[in-house]
Scaffold this motif. Structure first.
Motif, PDB file in Angstrom:
ATOM      1  N   ASP A 132       0.857  -1.175  -0.039  1.00 55.43           N
ATOM      2  CA  ASP A 132      -0.038   0.067   0.029  1.00 55.43           C
ATOM      3  C   ASP A 132       0.915   1.102  -0.005  1.00 55.43           C
ATOM      4  O   ASP A 132       0.738   1.869   0.985  1.00 55.43           O
ATOM      5  N   PRO A 133       1.579   1.531  -1.133  1.00 61.87           N
ATOM      6  CA  PRO A 133       2.458   2.698  -0.960  1.00 61.87           C
ATOM      7  C   PRO A 133       1.715   3.910  -1.202  1.00 61.87           C
ATOM      8  O   PRO A 133       2.330   5.135  -1.082  1.00 61.87           O
ATOM      9  N   TRP A 134       0.450   3.839  -1.546  1.00 56.34           N
ATOM     10  CA  TRP A 134      -0.243   5.115  -1.698  1.00 56.34           C
ATOM     11  C   TRP A 134      -1.275   5.216  -0.521  1.00 56.34           C
ATOM     12  O   TRP A 134      -2.507   5.747  -0.543  1.00 56.34           O
ATOM     13  N   GLY A 135      -0.707   4.851   0.657  1.00 53.26           N
ATOM     14  CA  GLY A 135      -1.522   4.765   1.899  1.00 53.26           C
ATOM     15  C   GLY A 135      -2.290   5.825   2.313  1.00 53.26           C
ATOM     16  O   GLY A 135      -3.283   6.067   2.624  1.00 53.26           O
ATOM     17  N   SER A 136      -1.338   7.197   1.985  1.00 50.70           N
ATOM     18  CA  SER A 136      -2.125   8.553   2.631  1.00 50.70           C
ATOM     19  C   SER A 136      -3.022   8.770   1.773  1.00 50.70           C
ATOM     20  O   SER A 136      -4.168   9.275   2.381  1.00 50.70           O
ATOM     21  N   PHE A 137      -3.133   8.777   0.551  1.00 45.14           N
ATOM     22  CA  PHE A 137      -4.072   8.987  -0.295  1.00 45.14           C
ATOM     23  C   PHE A 137      -5.242   8.242  -0.054  1.00 45.14           C
ATOM     24  O   PHE A 137      -6.434   8.614   0.093  1.00 45.14           O
ATOM     25  N   ASN A 138      -5.014   6.906  -0.052  1.00 46.13           N
ATOM     26  CA  ASN A 138      -5.957   6.006   0.221  1.00 46.13           C
ATOM     27  C   ASN A 138      -7.018   6.176   1.413  1.00 46.13           C
ATOM     28  O   ASN A 138      -8.035   6.039   1.419  1.00 46.13           O
ATOM     29  N   ARG A 139      -6.396   6.542   2.366  1.00 52.03           N
ATOM     30  CA  ARG A 139      -7.010   6.548   3.454  1.00 52.03           C
ATOM     31  C   ARG A 139      -7.966   7.744   3.564  1.00 52.03           C
ATOM     32  O   ARG A 139      -8.898   7.873   4.017  1.00 52.03           O
ATOM     33  N   SER A 140      -7.374   8.871   3.025  1.00 48.03           N
ATOM     34  CA  SER A 140      -8.280  10.210   2.826  1.00 48.03           C
ATOM     35  C   SER A 140      -9.275   9.837   1.806  1.00 48.03           C
ATOM     36  O   SER A 140     -10.549  10.376   2.202  1.00 48.03           O
ATOM     37  N   MET A 141      -8.819   9.251   0.871  1.00 43.74           N
ATOM     38  CA  MET A 141     -10.247   8.821  -0.270  1.00 43.74           C
ATOM     39  C   MET A 141     -11.155   7.840   0.513  1.00 43.74           C
ATOM     40  O   MET A 141     -12.237   8.318   0.412  1.00 43.74           O
ATOM     41  N   TYR A 142     -10.632   7.030   1.200  1.00 46.80           N
ATOM     42  CA  TYR A 142     -11.463   6.087   2.159  1.00 46.80           C
ATOM     43  C   TYR A 142     -12.515   7.082   2.853  1.00 46.80           C
ATOM     44  O   TYR A 142     -13.776   6.709   3.009  1.00 46.80           O
ATOM     45  N   ARG A 143     -12.133   7.984   3.574  1.00 47.31           N
ATOM     46  CA  ARG A 143     -12.981   8.842   4.446  1.00 47.31           C
ATOM     47  C   ARG A 143     -14.043   9.631   3.472  1.00 47.31           C
ATOM     48  O   ARG A 143     -15.019   9.684   3.594  1.00 47.31           O
ATOM     49  N   PHE A 144     -13.388  10.061   2.185  1.00 47.67           N
ATOM     50  CA  PHE A 144     -14.165  10.907   1.468  1.00 47.67           C
ATOM     51  C   PHE A 144     -15.470   9.955   0.973  1.00 47.67           C
ATOM     52  O   PHE A 144     -16.541  10.353   0.831  1.00 47.67           O
ATOM     53  N   ARG A 155       1.387  13.261  22.790  1.00 45.84           N
ATOM     54  CA  ARG A 155       1.402  14.378  22.164  1.00 45.84           C
ATOM     55  C   ARG A 155       1.343  14.371  20.986  1.00 45.84           C
ATOM     56  O   ARG A 155       1.277  15.344  20.053  1.00 45.84           O
ATOM     57  N   HIS A 156       1.344  13.252  20.225  1.00 46.43           N
ATOM     58  CA  HIS A 156       1.210  12.999  18.638  1.00 46.43           C
ATOM     59  C   HIS A 156       0.193  12.104  18.311  1.00 46.43           C
ATOM     60  O   HIS A 156       0.664  10.949  17.889  1.00 46.43           O
ATOM     61  N   PRO A 157      -1.074  12.416  18.825  1.00 40.19           N
ATOM     62  CA  PRO A 157      -1.920  11.266  18.274  1.00 40.19           C
ATOM     63  C   PRO A 157      -2.304  11.193  16.865  1.00 40.19           C
ATOM     64  O   PRO A 157      -2.041  12.335  16.006  1.00 40.19           O
ATOM     65  N   PRO A 158      -2.546   9.937  16.350  1.00 40.08           N
ATOM     66  CA  PRO A 158      -2.703   9.899  14.919  1.00 40.08           C
ATOM     67  C   PRO A 158      -3.936  10.565  14.220  1.00 40.08           C
ATOM     68  O   PRO A 158      -4.829  10.827  15.013  1.00 40.08           O
ATOM     69  N   ASN A 159      -3.387  11.020  12.657  1.00 39.32           N
ATOM     70  CA  ASN A 159      -4.454  11.764  12.287  1.00 39.32           C
ATOM     71  C   ASN A 159      -5.278  11.085  11.053  1.00 39.32           C
ATOM     72  O   ASN A 159      -4.575   9.929  10.853  1.00 39.32           O
ATOM     73  N   VAL A 160      -6.118  11.598  10.616  1.00 40.92           N
ATOM     74  CA  VAL A 160      -6.924  10.957   9.288  1.00 40.92           C
ATOM     75  C   VAL A 160      -5.635  11.078   8.058  1.00 40.92           C
ATOM     76  O   VAL A 160      -4.907  11.954   8.126  1.00 40.92           O
ATOM     77  N   GLY A 161      -5.254   9.925   7.696  1.00 42.09           N
ATOM     78  CA  GLY A 161      -4.412   9.896   6.500  1.00 42.09           C
ATOM     79  C   GLY A 161      -3.055   9.076   7.091  1.00 42.09           C
ATOM     80  O   GLY A 161      -2.213   8.657   6.171  1.00 42.09           O
ATOM     81  N   ASP A 162      -2.855   9.089   8.560  1.00 40.10           N
ATOM     82  CA  ASP A 162      -1.791   8.674   8.868  1.00 40.10           C
ATOM     83  C   ASP A 162      -1.953   6.961   8.910  1.00 40.10           C
ATOM     84  O   ASP A 162      -2.893   6.405   9.103  1.00 40.10           O
ATOM     85  N   SER A 163      -0.663   6.439   8.754  1.00 42.55           N
ATOM     86  CA  SER A 163      -0.657   4.951   8.766  1.00 42.55           C
ATOM     87  C   SER A 163      -1.094   4.500   9.972  1.00 42.55           C
ATOM     88  O   SER A 163      -0.323   4.874  11.239  1.00 42.55           O
ATOM     89  N   MET A 164      -1.836   3.589  10.307  1.00 45.10           N
ATOM     90  CA  MET A 164      -2.189   2.691  11.401  1.00 45.10           C
ATOM     91  C   MET A 164      -1.570   1.275  11.565  1.00 45.10           C
ATOM     92  O   MET A 164      -1.975   0.960  12.557  1.00 45.10           O
ATOM     93  N   ASP A 165      -0.693   0.988  10.556  1.00 43.24           N
ATOM     94  CA  ASP A 165      -0.214  -0.267  10.470  1.00 43.24           C
ATOM     95  C   ASP A 165       0.686  -0.697  11.891  1.00 43.24           C
ATOM     96  O   ASP A 165       0.254  -1.798  12.339  1.00 43.24           O
ATOM     97  N   GLU A 166       1.547   0.112  12.207  1.00 36.93           N
ATOM     98  CA  GLU A 166       2.263  -0.223  13.287  1.00 36.93           C
ATOM     99  C   GLU A 166       1.436  -0.274  14.527  1.00 36.93           C
ATOM    100  O   GLU A 166       1.751  -1.692  15.351  1.00 36.93           O
ATOM    101  N   ILE A 167       0.669   0.705  14.809  1.00 37.43           N
ATOM    102  CA  ILE A 167      -0.214   0.671  15.868  1.00 37.43           C
ATOM    103  C   ILE A 167      -1.192  -0.644  15.942  1.00 37.43           C
ATOM    104  O   ILE A 167      -0.988  -1.637  16.995  1.00 37.43           O
TER     105      ILE A 167
END
Lengths: 293, 442
Positions: free
Chosen positions: A80-92, B317-329
């Motif tokens: 999932d190299p485009w994870g950041s875009f994908n997560r935002s798109m999932y929310r949209f 201090r740095h809670p995850p935000n929308v778009g952040d990877s949650m894989d590790e957590i």
């Protein structure tokens, strides 16, 4: 100007600003007795299926597929190299679904079942054209002939595809498309991709979808895919699709829903890919390679 | 049959890379004894597959459904990552004439519309109740929108939050809904929640809840979950290897089954058919059950850590935000037993709020015994359970029987919730709620 109010409300809800103390949504009624009858029927079918499990092989399969071993399972991680875009798109997509797509689909579900079944069959029948072409490209001519047969029977006896007559004479629907053709030709699923409005996919499946649309546009059955009416039909097709999918964004309430769906979607795709080949998937040289790459 | 899909889907996703638990400064509560049904294949099978469709009680043709999303006035600021859980979502099925209201609470991690709640909703609506189905206070949507602490699992605190939420919901029911009486029930942890809510109402009288029914309740949340932690350790071990092995075996088994059919899509029907061939042995059923509970607790752990600022997996201090990877957590949480939630998040948080309390007192407050006097003395509490329920040991089952006397029905088989919705369970449930039970007060 009259359209401004609803438009602002829609935009506000899409950006998550709609606010009132309580929101009510009347859903189509639950039908427990009918659902239960379906479950009972399925349970009977599974029991029968289990009883004849020994004969449960691909019809006409000359060679048994080589069984997979646990070592053939893909990695637990997903590509999932485009994870950041994908997560935002999932929310949209989740917001669009909640504000527009699902309410429209729920309204549609209030129409009488025979009408909805007719619409569903109609679009299913149109997609047979794409199936015929892709089964041919996959070298599965028997299946291609069956799809062609279904199209001819349902377009004529089934009144333009409104009734699935072919299913009743033991020719069940088995759609395929460009995504599966590319898989048959050996293409990996590729990076995970959340497509705006459509949802979970991968790069290969995304290309496949474009191919499917391009095929329909090029063949242009009954001139349905060009001109102004193509928009209306496209919307109806989308509503029919949504009304037939029992999924609610964030019903899990979980911040890990994206990860869960991604995991399940790509594993499902990889198992379906494995079903296209008799041999085992090529051994991946790097065990750390994420699934789908 | 939905349960098979759930079990299988969950089994597929138990993709955990377990990490060895750190030495904890607070001792986790011990699981007192082996579960009553753990060695029993029938109990395990019933727990995974649920009630066979042919045994389900008669169901009505149509049940209306109104979804209500409530913004509760005491809700805490919503962390960005939980943007979708801003409102409490509940479901109402209302009669069009005056009727008693049955409030039904889901089990651990469940939302207000689970398959089990759907069955209870259908039979209760069919029997003439208005039905309100609610999420468990351990469901992330409840934790975010309705919890006053964000740290779920405390029977009393969760009960208070539920009680406040129910009052808000009832004050916002559509005007045409006319209520003649209020009963409350729940399954699994929801059963314990229901009883606690009634006990709070007995003091505050804001709702005047009449009867409460617990279906397969735990006697002690922490010892029940401790037992499931142990089951997890036995079946999957504490390291990565067991989890990965289970996933690989399951993947290969499903793929081979799929390749032996002529399907073009791996759909729900395929999974339903595959479940019976993939899950066969005690060990496989146990693994599926242990994993199901573990996954339900991941969200509780994450939310509790985030809200309490404990810093176990989320940097406060740095809670995850929308778009952040949650894989590790996600990867780290998958490997954490529930006991670690207790020792690192729950106990420190509640001990800070209750400075005169001890860990043992916290554990004791989370046993049903904490409302034991009410359960023993008030004839309006009822219970149903199974002699082979996996979340009870023999002493706990005995305690339930002694406490409820004639107001409990113990079935021989069913494991944990494996007979919910069957004819006998439903008939007894309706008798209990309707005041017709053989052990009812005159």
């Amino acid at each position: 100007m009259r359209a401004t109010g609803p438009l602002i409300a829609l935009l506000l809800s899409l950006v998550g600003c709609a606010s009132q103390e309580v929101r009510y949504r009347q859903l189509p009624p639950d039908t427990p007795a009918a659902n239960h009858a379906v479950n009972l029927e399925k349970a009977r079918a599974f029991a029968a299926q289990a009883a004849s499990a020994a004969k449960n092989t691909k019809p006409g399969a000359a060679v048994e597929p080589v069984p997979l071993t646990p070592a053939d399972a893909p990695s637990l991680a997903t590509y999932d190299p485009w994870g950041s875009f994908n997560r935002s798109m999932y929310r949209f997509n989740a917001r669009f679904d909640e504000a527009v797509y699902l309410p429209v689909a729920n309204g549609y579900r209030r129409l009488p079942a025979p009408i909805r079944a007719g619409v569903h069959n109609f679009f299913g029948n149109l997609s047979e054209v794409d199936s015929v072409i892709n089964y041919t490209l996959q070298g599965r001519l028997g299946r291609g002939v069956r799809s062609l047969g279904r199209f001819v029977i349902n377009s004529t006896l089934g009144v333009g595809g409104l009734f699935d007559v072919a299913e009743k004479i033991n020719m069940p629907r088995a759609p395929t498309g460009w995504g599966m053709t590319l898989a048959k030709w050996g293409m990996h699923p590729g990076p995970y991709l959340v497509i705006p409005f459509l949802g979970p996919s991968t790069l290969r499946e995304g290309i496949g979808l474009a191919g499917d649309y391009g095929t329909s546009y090029a063949v242009n059955v009954a001139d349905l895919y060009r001109g102004s009416k193509s928009w209306g039909l496209g919307v109806l097709n989308a509503v029919d699709k949504r009304a037939n999918v029992d999924f609610r964004y964030y019903a899990s309430g979980s911040p890990f829903e994206y990860d869960t769906i991604r995991f399940l979607y790509v594993r499902k795709l990889l198992i379906e890919d494995a079903g296209l080949h008799r041999e085992r998937p090529a051994k991946i040289s790097n065990p750390d390679q994420p699934a789908g790459e | 049959m939905k349960q098979c899909v759930v079990a299988l889907a969950l089994a597929i996703l138990f993709v955990f890379l377990a990490v060895a638990a750190d030495t904890a400064s607070i001792e986790a509560p011990p699981a007192s004894g082996p579960a009553t049904g753990l060695a029993d294949l029938a109990a395990l099978r019933a727990t995974v597959f649920g009630t066979p469709p042919q045994d389900i009680a008669p169901l009505p043709n149509k049940v209306p459904l109104l979804e209500m999303d409530l913004a509760l006035p005491w809700a805490r600021p919503v962390p960005a990552i939980f943007w979708f859980d801003r409102r409490l979502r509940v479901w109402l099925s209302a009669q069009d004439k005056p009727a008693p209201l049955a409030i039904v609470i889901a089990g651990t991690g469940g939302d207000g519309n689970t398959a089990k709640l759907s069955i209870l909703r259908a039979v209760l609506y069919g029997a003439g109740y208005h039905v309100l189905t609610m999420p468990s206070p351990t469901f992330p949507g409840f934790i975010v929108s309705a919890s006053s602490t964000g740290v779920a699992g405390d029977l009393v605190q969760d009960g208070r939050d539920l009680y406040a939420a129910i009052q808000q919901i009832i004050s916002h029911l559509p005007r045409k809904v006319r209520i003649t009486d209020i009963d409350i029930l729940g399954y699994s942890l929801g059963g314990a929640n229901a009883a606690v809510v009634k006990s709070i109402d007995a003091m505050e009288h804001k709702l005047d809840i009449h009867r409460a029914l617990m279906i397969n309740p735990p006697v002690s949340l922490f010892s029940a979950v401790g037992r499931l932690d142990k089951l997890y350790a036995i079946t999957l071990g504490n390291g990565d290897a067991g989890v990965e092995r289970f996933y690989q075996q399951l993947y290969a088994a499903l793929a081979n089954l799929y390749r032996a059919t002529d399907r073009v899509e791996l759909d729900e029907d395929f999974l339903l058919g595959a479940a019976a061939s993939v899950l066969k042995t005690d060990a496989e059923f146990s693994t599926a059950i242990a994993l199901t509970f573990r996954i339900a607790l991941i969200n509780v752990f994450f939310a509790g850590d985030l809200y309490s600022g404990s810093g176990v997996v989320v940097d406060p201090r740095h809670p995850p935000n929308v778009g952040d990877s949650m894989d590790e957590i996600f990867r780290i949480l998958r490997g954490k037993p529930f006991s670690e939630y207790f020792t690192k998040v729950f106990a420190p948080y509640y001990l800070r709020r209750r400075p005169n309390s001890t860990v043992n007192e916290l554990i004791a407050e989370n046993r049903l015994e904490s409302i034991g006097d009410a359960l023993r003395g008030n004839p309006d509490y009822y219970a149903q359970t199974n002699s082979d329920d996996l979340i009870l040991d023999a002493a706990e089952l005995d305690w339930l029987q002694r406490t409820f006397g004639a107001r409990i029905q113990v079935y021989d088989h069913g494991g944990h919730l494996g007979n919910l919705g069957d004819r006998q369970q439903v008939a007894d449930m309706l008798d209990m709620l309707g005041g017709r039970w053989k052990g009812s007060a005159p």
